[in-house]
Design an enzyme around this catalytic site. Structure first.
Site, PDB file in Angstrom:
ATOM      1  N   SER A 292      -0.742  -8.343   1.356  1.00 42.18           N
ATOM      2  CA  SER A 292       0.081  -8.109   2.829  1.00 42.18           C
ATOM      3  C   SER A 292      -0.593  -6.612   2.591  1.00 42.18           C
ATOM      4  CB  SER A 292       1.571  -7.625   1.671  1.00 42.18           C
ATOM      5  OG  SER A 292       2.242  -9.123   2.129  1.00 42.18           O
TER       6      SER A 292
ATOM      7  N   SER B 242       2.259  -8.742   5.106  1.00 43.35           N
ATOM      8  CA  SER B 242       4.153  -8.582   5.923  1.00 43.35           C
ATOM      9  C   SER B 242       3.069  -7.231   4.962  1.00 43.35           C
ATOM     10  CB  SER B 242       4.515  -8.665   4.530  1.00 43.35           C
ATOM     11  OG  SER B 242       3.955  -8.387   2.855  1.00 43.35           O
TER      12      SER B 242
ATOM     13  N   LYS C 103       5.627   1.774   3.054  1.00 44.34           N
ATOM     14  CA  LYS C 103       6.456   0.421   3.469  1.00 44.34           C
ATOM     15  C   LYS C 103       7.892   0.092   3.129  1.00 44.34           C
ATOM     16  CE  LYS C 103       5.404  -4.466   2.839  1.00 44.34           C
ATOM     17  NZ  LYS C 103       4.772  -5.588   2.038  1.00 44.34           N
TER      18      LYS C 103
HETATM   19  N1  GLN Z   1       1.273 -14.096   3.655  1.00 42.59           N
HETATM   20  C1  GLN Z   1       1.125 -14.002   1.995  1.00 42.59           C
HETATM   21  C2  GLN Z   1       3.020 -14.305   1.705  1.00 42.59           C
HETATM   22  O1  GLN Z   1       4.316 -15.651   2.790  1.00 42.59           O
HETATM   23  C3  GLN Z   1       1.476 -12.663   0.999  1.00 42.59           C
HETATM   24  C4  GLN Z   1       2.326 -11.989   0.882  1.00 42.59           C
HETATM   25  C5  GLN Z   1       2.706 -10.565   0.067  1.00 42.59           C
HETATM   26  O2  GLN Z   1       1.336 -10.325  -0.154  1.00 42.59           O
HETATM   27  N2  GLN Z   1       3.957 -10.221   0.821  1.00 42.59           N
HETATM   28  O3  GLN Z   1       3.568 -15.069   0.773  1.00 42.59           O
END
Ligand code: GLN
Length: 501
Positions: A183, A159, A84
């Protein structure tokens, strides 16, 4: 059957590692097969922001050479991986999906990368993500969305949608994600893959670009529970460069994945994380999976975690607060983009112009919410209250884990939605995280694994297993058992049903 008879890219990491160890195939061949696959499909999937073929081939040849010389190598030596783009790798672009970091090449390796390299894992490239890991669909990437290999019109989650899509499109057998609110787990759920958020502090955050430091955690992603465990073991463990890193020994996740046994295990169904708001097909597959766990000898009971109801609200105050502070370092002076320094302007003007040009709408929204929540007149009402809720959620978990060994829920309320469907509606987007966020607030460990396709749309459904801090092995023991039972039933892994692209 020799692995060479199959398509190399469809093999799991453990199988590839064994075949390389037995001399059936070289790491160079395995790596080339994956690079070819990326060339063939990634213009449609867009899982990768940056591919590094020369560096990957050179690393693979080095592994082959050392193997031939009889050097002892680790269990994942020579296996390719997708990283990532929120973790640094020395000399390679690290954008976090943002324009503001365009052109920045970090001068150092994150601890995760350092450990992958010392395990001789071959890093193929950097994967797409929502900008600074804010989002649940990868549509907030400044470099365009990633598409779900099951249906290219749908989101791969976020994400870490790039890492999950790379696995589901057979571009890599292993991937690294990060999980601040889901994420790793939500992308795993909607792509039919496996992802684990380790216990907070279990994997070093050194070199992980911070979103919300008290929640962020890097973790392993793969297509099988065992591969996820092998990767977990390779990256976990204490690191003196991360002050929140845990010094306790890492539980034996690989042995747990191999044991794959839930007999006598007490499993709690979280009442607040099911029912209303969950897609019918998601609930149906979840209920079936719970039935399988019972048949396998687990003792399943319902438990209540009454404060989970407030988790989303607390998270969307704590996360923006920490993010607003963490993202202050992107000022046009130290990293990447610099706007407006063409004529004599003040430093403040250059900073403001850079942040205006470099950050996308969702990032700006969260910086503003966070700055507001932390401002002197509102600190107690917003940030302070959210922290109290966080404590209550941790206590809910503690009370539940007095009664059961693990908790389960659906990972996400729906299957993959269509690209464009929620991108203009922040609240609809945030609701995807309803089941994943409590774990981050409390610092527990959790896994998502595939449990079938929803009847109404034929898309993958994920089940979430949650364990107490430092009991990550329980995820693998239960997840391994459920996966084995499902493979028995279907005759193959769910991912084998993904379109061939
Ligand atoms: N969807 C969550 C957010 O927007 C998760 C983000 C994450 O885990 N990096 O904050």
């Amino acid at each position: 059957m020799a692995v060479m008879e199959h398509d190399l890219v469809r093999q799991d990491a453990a199988t590839l590692a064994r075949a390389m160890g037995d001399g059936e195939v070289s790491s160079e061949e395995v790596t080339r097969a994956h690079l070819d696959r990326i060339t063939a499909v990634d213009d449609r999937v867009h899982a990768f922001l940056h591919v590094m073929p020369e560096r990957a081939i050179a690393a693979a040849r080095d592994v082959d050479r050392r193997r031939a010389a009889g050097e002892p190598l680790g269990p994942l030596a020579g296996v390719p991986l997708a990283l990532k783009d929120v973790l640094t790798m020395e000399g390679e672009p690290t954008t976090c999906g943002s324009r503001i970091l365009e052109g920045w090449r970090p001068p150092y390796d994150s601890t995760v990368v350092e450990r992958l390299r010392s395990a001789d894992v071959i890093i193929l490239g950097k994967t797409n993500m929502d900008e600074f890991a804010m989002g649940s669909s990868t549509e907030h990437s400044a470099y365009g969305p990633t598409r779900n290999p099951w249906d290219l019109d749908r989101i791969p989650g976020g994400s870490g949608g790039g890492s999950a899509a790379a696995l589901a499109a057979f571009e890599a057998p292993l991937a690294i994600g990060t999980d601040t609110g889901g994420s790793i787990r939500q992308p795993a759920a909607v792509t039919g893959t496996v992802g684990v958020k380790p216990t907070y502090g279990g994997v070093s955050r050194y070199g992980l670009v911070a979103l919300a430091s008290s929640l962020d955690q890097a973790g392993p992603c793969a297509r099988t529970v065992l591969d996820t465990a092998l990767l977990h073991a390779a990256i976990a463990g204490h690191d003196a460069r991360d002050s929140t890193s845990i010094s306790a020994p890492v539980p034996d996740v690989v042995a747990a994945a191999r044991a794959a046994d839930v007999r006598g295990m007490r499993i709690g169904l979280v009442r607040e994380l099911s029912g209303e708001g969950y897609q019918a097909g998601v609930s149906q597959r979840f209920d079936e999976a719970v039935g399988i766990l019972t048949d396998l000898g687990a003792e399943v009971v319902e438990v209540s975690c009454p404060h989970f109801e407030y988790a989303l609200a607390a998270y969307y105050l704590i996360l923006p607060s920490e993010a607003s502070s963490n993202l202050a370092r992107f000022d046009g002076m130290r990293y990447g983009l610099r706007a407006g320094d063409d004529d004599a302007r003040s430093v403040e003007e250059v900073m403001a112009l850079t942040r205006e040009a470099g950050f996308g709408a969702e990032v700006k929204r969260r910086i503003m919410i966070g700055t507001y929540a932390l401002s002197s007149g509102y600190y107690d009402a917003y940030y302070g209250s959210a922290q109290k809720v966080r404590t209550l959620i941790t206590r809910d978990f503690e009370a539940a884990f007095d009664k059961v060994d693990v908790l389960v829920s659906p990972t996400a309320p729906t299957t993959a939605f269509r690209i464009g469907e929620k991108v203009d509606d922040p609240l609809a987007m945030y609701l995807n995280d309803i089941a994943t966020i409590p774990v981050n607030l409390a610092g527990n460990a959790a896994m998502s694994l595939p449990i079938g396709l929803a009847p109404e749309d034929g898309l993958p459904v994920g089940l979430q297993i949650m364990a107490p801090p430092l009991a990550d092995d329980r995820l693998y023991r239960a997840g391994g058992a459920l996966e084995a039972a499902l493979v028995d039933r279907w005759g193959h892994l769910l991912i084998e049903e993904a379109p061939s692209l």
